[in-house]
Design a protein around this motif. Structure first.
Motif, PDB file in Angstrom:
ATOM      1  N   MET A  51      81.578  54.093   5.185  1.00 20.88           N
ATOM      2  CA  MET A  51      80.713  53.939   6.325  1.00 20.88           C
ATOM      3  C   MET A  51      81.378  53.023   7.347  1.00 20.88           C
ATOM      4  O   MET A  51      81.946  52.007   7.004  1.00 20.88           O
ATOM      5  N   ARG A  52      81.308  53.392   8.602  1.00 25.95           N
ATOM      6  CA  ARG A  52      81.841  52.566   9.685  1.00 25.95           C
ATOM      7  C   ARG A  52      80.734  51.700  10.262  1.00 25.95           C
ATOM      8  O   ARG A  52      79.598  52.126  10.361  1.00 25.95           O
ATOM      9  N   ALA A  53      81.101  50.509  10.626  1.00 27.97           N
ATOM     10  CA  ALA A  53      80.148  49.607  11.262  1.00 27.97           C
ATOM     11  C   ALA A  53      80.524  49.446  12.725  1.00 27.97           C
ATOM     12  O   ALA A  53      81.698  49.417  13.069  1.00 27.97           O
ATOM     13  N   ALA A  54      79.522  49.368  13.576  1.00 34.12           N
ATOM     14  CA  ALA A  54      79.757  49.164  15.006  1.00 34.12           C
ATOM     15  C   ALA A  54      78.764  48.146  15.532  1.00 34.12           C
ATOM     16  O   ALA A  54      77.622  48.092  15.082  1.00 34.12           O
ATOM     17  N   VAL A  55      79.220  47.345  16.456  1.00 30.79           N
ATOM     18  CA  VAL A  55      78.385  46.365  17.133  1.00 30.79           C
ATOM     19  C   VAL A  55      78.679  46.470  18.621  1.00 30.79           C
ATOM     20  O   VAL A  55      79.833  46.545  19.021  1.00 30.79           O
ATOM     21  N   THR A  56      77.640  46.491  19.416  1.00 33.17           N
ATOM     22  CA  THR A  56      77.791  46.470  20.861  1.00 33.17           C
ATOM     23  C   THR A  56      77.574  45.042  21.335  1.00 33.17           C
ATOM     24  O   THR A  56      76.733  44.327  20.795  1.00 33.17           O
ATOM     25  N   ILE A  57      78.327  44.625  22.335  1.00 33.73           N
ATOM     26  CA  ILE A  57      78.153  43.294  22.909  1.00 33.73           C
ATOM     27  C   ILE A  57      77.651  43.471  24.332  1.00 33.73           C
ATOM     28  O   ILE A  57      78.268  44.172  25.135  1.00 33.73           O
ATOM     29  N   CYS A  58      76.501  42.867  24.626  1.00 32.32           N
ATOM     30  CA  CYS A  58      75.887  42.952  25.954  1.00 32.32           C
ATOM     31  C   CYS A  58      75.573  41.558  26.457  1.00 32.32           C
ATOM     32  O   CYS A  58      75.197  40.687  25.677  1.00 32.32           O
ATOM     33  N   SER A  59      75.667  41.383  27.759  1.00 37.26           N
ATOM     34  CA  SER A  59      75.178  40.131  28.333  1.00 37.26           C
ATOM     35  C   SER A  59      73.659  40.241  28.451  1.00 37.26           C
ATOM     36  O   SER A  59      73.090  41.335  28.422  1.00 37.26           O
ATOM     37  N   THR A  60      73.011  39.110  28.588  1.00 36.72           N
ATOM     38  CA  THR A  60      71.553  39.075  28.629  1.00 36.72           C
ATOM     39  C   THR A  60      70.979  39.989  29.710  1.00 36.72           C
ATOM     40  O   THR A  60      69.901  40.543  29.538  1.00 36.72           O
ATOM     41  N   ALA A  61      71.687  40.182  30.794  1.00 39.59           N
ATOM     42  CA  ALA A  61      71.204  41.028  31.886  1.00 39.59           C
ATOM     43  C   ALA A  61      71.178  42.512  31.520  1.00 39.59           C
ATOM     44  O   ALA A  61      70.491  43.292  32.178  1.00 39.59           O
ATOM     45  N   PHE A  62      71.896  42.910  30.487  1.00 35.77           N
ATOM     46  CA  PHE A  62      72.025  44.326  30.163  1.00 35.77           C
ATOM     47  C   PHE A  62      71.498  44.710  28.780  1.00 35.77           C
ATOM     48  O   PHE A  62      71.681  45.848  28.347  1.00 35.77           O
ATOM     49  N   VAL A  63      70.831  43.807  28.100  1.00 33.55           N
ATOM     50  CA  VAL A  63      70.338  44.105  26.752  1.00 33.55           C
ATOM     51  C   VAL A  63      69.331  45.246  26.773  1.00 33.55           C
ATOM     52  O   VAL A  63      69.411  46.177  25.961  1.00 33.55           O
ATOM     53  N   THR A  64      68.381  45.203  27.691  1.00 36.54           N
ATOM     54  CA  THR A  64      67.371  46.266  27.763  1.00 36.54           C
ATOM     55  C   THR A  64      68.035  47.612  28.014  1.00 36.54           C
ATOM     56  O   THR A  64      67.703  48.608  27.356  1.00 36.54           O
ATOM     57  N   LEU A  65      68.972  47.654  28.939  1.00 34.59           N
ATOM     58  CA  LEU A  65      69.704  48.889  29.219  1.00 34.59           C
ATOM     59  C   LEU A  65      70.502  49.334  28.003  1.00 34.59           C
ATOM     60  O   LEU A  65      70.531  50.523  27.659  1.00 34.59           O
ATOM     61  N   GLY A  66      71.154  48.395  27.328  1.00 35.13           N
ATOM     62  CA  GLY A  66      71.932  48.727  26.134  1.00 35.13           C
ATOM     63  C   GLY A  66      71.082  49.321  25.028  1.00 35.13           C
ATOM     64  O   GLY A  66      71.463  50.305  24.393  1.00 35.13           O
ATOM     65  N   PRO A  87      73.290  47.650  16.310  1.00 34.85           N
ATOM     66  CA  PRO A  87      73.203  46.202  16.498  1.00 34.85           C
ATOM     67  C   PRO A  87      73.847  45.775  17.813  1.00 34.85           C
ATOM     68  O   PRO A  87      74.887  46.306  18.200  1.00 34.85           O
ATOM     69  N   ILE A  88      73.201  44.827  18.473  1.00 38.20           N
ATOM     70  CA  ILE A  88      73.702  44.325  19.742  1.00 38.20           C
ATOM     71  C   ILE A  88      73.834  42.810  19.660  1.00 38.20           C
ATOM     72  O   ILE A  88      72.860  42.112  19.398  1.00 38.20           O
ATOM     73  N   ALA A  89      75.048  42.328  19.884  1.00 37.71           N
ATOM     74  CA  ALA A  89      75.288  40.889  19.998  1.00 37.71           C
ATOM     75  C   ALA A  89      75.105  40.537  21.467  1.00 37.71           C
ATOM     76  O   ALA A  89      75.600  41.240  22.349  1.00 37.71           O
ATOM     77  N   VAL A  90      74.391  39.461  21.738  1.00 43.83           N
ATOM     78  CA  VAL A  90      74.033  39.108  23.108  1.00 43.83           C
ATOM     79  C   VAL A  90      74.780  37.842  23.538  1.00 43.83           C
ATOM     80  O   VAL A  90      74.802  36.852  22.807  1.00 43.83           O
ATOM     81  N   ILE A  91      75.393  37.921  24.724  1.00 41.92           N
ATOM     82  CA  ILE A  91      76.064  36.764  25.307  1.00 41.92           C
ATOM     83  C   ILE A  91      75.375  36.411  26.620  1.00 41.92           C
ATOM     84  O   ILE A  91      74.703  37.243  27.221  1.00 41.92           O
ATOM     85  N   ALA A  92      75.576  35.178  27.067  1.00 41.18           N
ATOM     86  CA  ALA A  92      74.947  34.710  28.297  1.00 41.18           C
ATOM     87  C   ALA A  92      75.495  35.441  29.525  1.00 41.18           C
ATOM     88  O   ALA A  92      76.658  35.814  29.574  1.00 41.18           O
ATOM     89  N   HIS A  93      74.633  35.626  30.503  1.00 41.02           N
ATOM     90  CA  HIS A  93      75.002  36.245  31.776  1.00 41.02           C
ATOM     91  C   HIS A  93      74.893  35.185  32.859  1.00 41.02           C
ATOM     92  O   HIS A  93      74.027  34.324  32.764  1.00 41.02           O
ATOM     93  N   PRO A  94      75.708  35.145  33.862  1.00 41.05           N
ATOM     94  CA  PRO A  94      76.808  36.065  34.154  1.00 41.05           C
ATOM     95  C   PRO A  94      78.050  35.720  33.349  1.00 41.05           C
ATOM     96  O   PRO A  94      78.227  34.592  32.920  1.00 41.05           O
ATOM     97  N   PHE A  95      78.888  36.697  33.190  1.00 39.20           N
ATOM     98  CA  PHE A  95      80.076  36.541  32.361  1.00 39.20           C
ATOM     99  C   PHE A  95      81.354  36.589  33.191  1.00 39.20           C
ATOM    100  O   PHE A  95      82.307  35.866  32.917  1.00 39.20           O
ATOM    101  N   GLY A  96      81.396  37.395  34.220  1.00 40.35           N
ATOM    102  CA  GLY A  96      82.618  37.674  34.961  1.00 40.35           C
ATOM    103  C   GLY A  96      83.235  36.506  35.705  1.00 40.35           C
ATOM    104  O   GLY A  96      84.428  36.502  35.962  1.00 40.35           O
TER     105      GLY A  96
END
Length: 65
Positions: free
Chosen positions: A1-16, A29-38
């Motif tokens: 089985m393969r495992a995958a995790v998506t990383i989204c900033s707080t601004a895009f969690v709902t969209l993700g 699963p979604i790991a959440v990081i603080a926004h803004p990131f760029g």
């Protein structure tokens, strides 16, 4: 089985989560990081990554069991 995790900033969690559901993976699963990131410095990005790595490892382990 393969495992995958998506990383989204707080601004895009709902969209993700909506996109994961639309693609048939509502349990992705979604790991959440603080926004803004760029606009962060390299040191700030490194700090965010260090904080996020434990969350990512936990999410991957949960998906594997």
């Amino acid at each position: 089985m393969r495992a995958a995790v998506t990383i989204c900033s707080t601004a895009f969690v709902t969209l993700g989560r909506a996109q994961a559901s639309a693609l048939g993976r509502p349990d992705l699963p979604i790991a959440v990081i603080a926004h803004p990131f760029g606009l962060r410095t390299r040191e700030e990005v490194r700090g965010i990554a260090e904080q996020c790595v434990d969350d990512i490892a936990r999410l991957v382990q949960e998906k594997r069991h």
